[in-house]
Design a protein around this motif. Sequence first.
Motif, PDB file in Angstrom:
ATOM      1  N   GLN A   4       5.108 -11.707   6.981  1.00  7.65           N
ATOM      2  CA  GLN A   4       4.996 -10.270   7.228  1.00  7.65           C
ATOM      3  C   GLN A   4       5.109  -9.987   8.725  1.00  7.65           C
ATOM      4  O   GLN A   4       5.821  -9.071   9.135  1.00  7.65           O
ATOM      5  N   ILE A   5       4.439 -10.769   9.523  1.00  7.42           N
ATOM      6  CA  ILE A   5       4.501 -10.598  10.977  1.00  7.42           C
ATOM      7  C   ILE A   5       5.920 -10.842  11.484  1.00  7.42           C
ATOM      8  O   ILE A   5       6.442 -10.071  12.293  1.00  7.42           O
ATOM      9  N   CYS A  47       5.334  -3.583   6.531  1.00  3.79           N
ATOM     10  CA  CYS A  47       3.959  -3.182   6.863  1.00  3.79           C
ATOM     11  C   CYS A  47       3.135  -2.818   5.627  1.00  3.79           C
ATOM     12  O   CYS A  47       1.931  -3.035   5.591  1.00  3.79           O
ATOM     13  N   TRP A  48       3.771  -2.255   4.626  1.00  2.00           N
ATOM     14  CA  TRP A  48       3.078  -1.738   3.444  1.00  2.00           C
ATOM     15  C   TRP A  48       3.053  -2.805   2.360  1.00  2.00           C
ATOM     16  O   TRP A  48       3.857  -2.822   1.444  1.00  2.00           O
ATOM     17  N   VAL A  49       2.101  -3.698   2.465  1.00  2.00           N
ATOM     18  CA  VAL A  49       2.018  -4.864   1.584  1.00  2.00           C
ATOM     19  C   VAL A  49       1.831  -4.460   0.121  1.00  2.00           C
ATOM     20  O   VAL A  49       2.487  -5.006  -0.767  1.00  2.00           O
ATOM     21  N   GLU A  50       0.955  -3.493  -0.148  1.00  2.00           N
ATOM     22  CA  GLU A  50       0.706  -3.086  -1.529  1.00  2.00           C
ATOM     23  C   GLU A  50       1.965  -2.526  -2.181  1.00  2.00           C
ATOM     24  O   GLU A  50       2.252  -2.798  -3.347  1.00  2.00           O
ATOM     25  N   TYR A  63       7.248 -13.759  -5.549  1.00  2.00           N
ATOM     26  CA  TYR A  63       6.924 -13.872  -4.121  1.00  2.00           C
ATOM     27  C   TYR A  63       7.364 -12.588  -3.419  1.00  2.00           C
ATOM     28  O   TYR A  63       8.559 -12.355  -3.201  1.00  2.00           O
ATOM     29  N   ALA A  64       6.402 -11.730  -3.079  1.00  2.00           N
ATOM     30  CA  ALA A  64       6.688 -10.391  -2.548  1.00  2.00           C
ATOM     31  C   ALA A  64       7.598 -10.394  -1.308  1.00  2.00           C
ATOM     32  O   ALA A  64       8.500  -9.557  -1.222  1.00  2.00           O
TER      33      ALA A  64
END
Length: 114
Positions: A4-5, A47-50, A63-64
Amino acid sequence: MKIQIISIIGSLIFTFFILELIRRKKLKEAYALIWVVMSIFFLILACWVEGLVFISKLIGIVYAPATLFLVLLITVILILIQFSVIISGQVDKIKKLTQELALLKEQVSKLQKK
């Protein structure tokens, strides 16, 4: 979390790169808009993980973060198709202009002979 980073940093770097190309007038605003929108959309998904997890589940990806790259790939393919259409149109215009130029040169040549 690490992916994510990396995705966020990559999106930010890409956005600044596009903005720099616009500032230096190397990229026209009409085409740059597509890339800026894509990078902002990718940044939002990073940024918006959900939301990313929801979209991943919706389309069946376990795997998102892989969804990020799928979205990126699809977007790039769509942009390439759009540019192919633009290039095809430009090729037709260049061909027409070349033919008109040849006809004008022939007319000038005939006038010079008279």
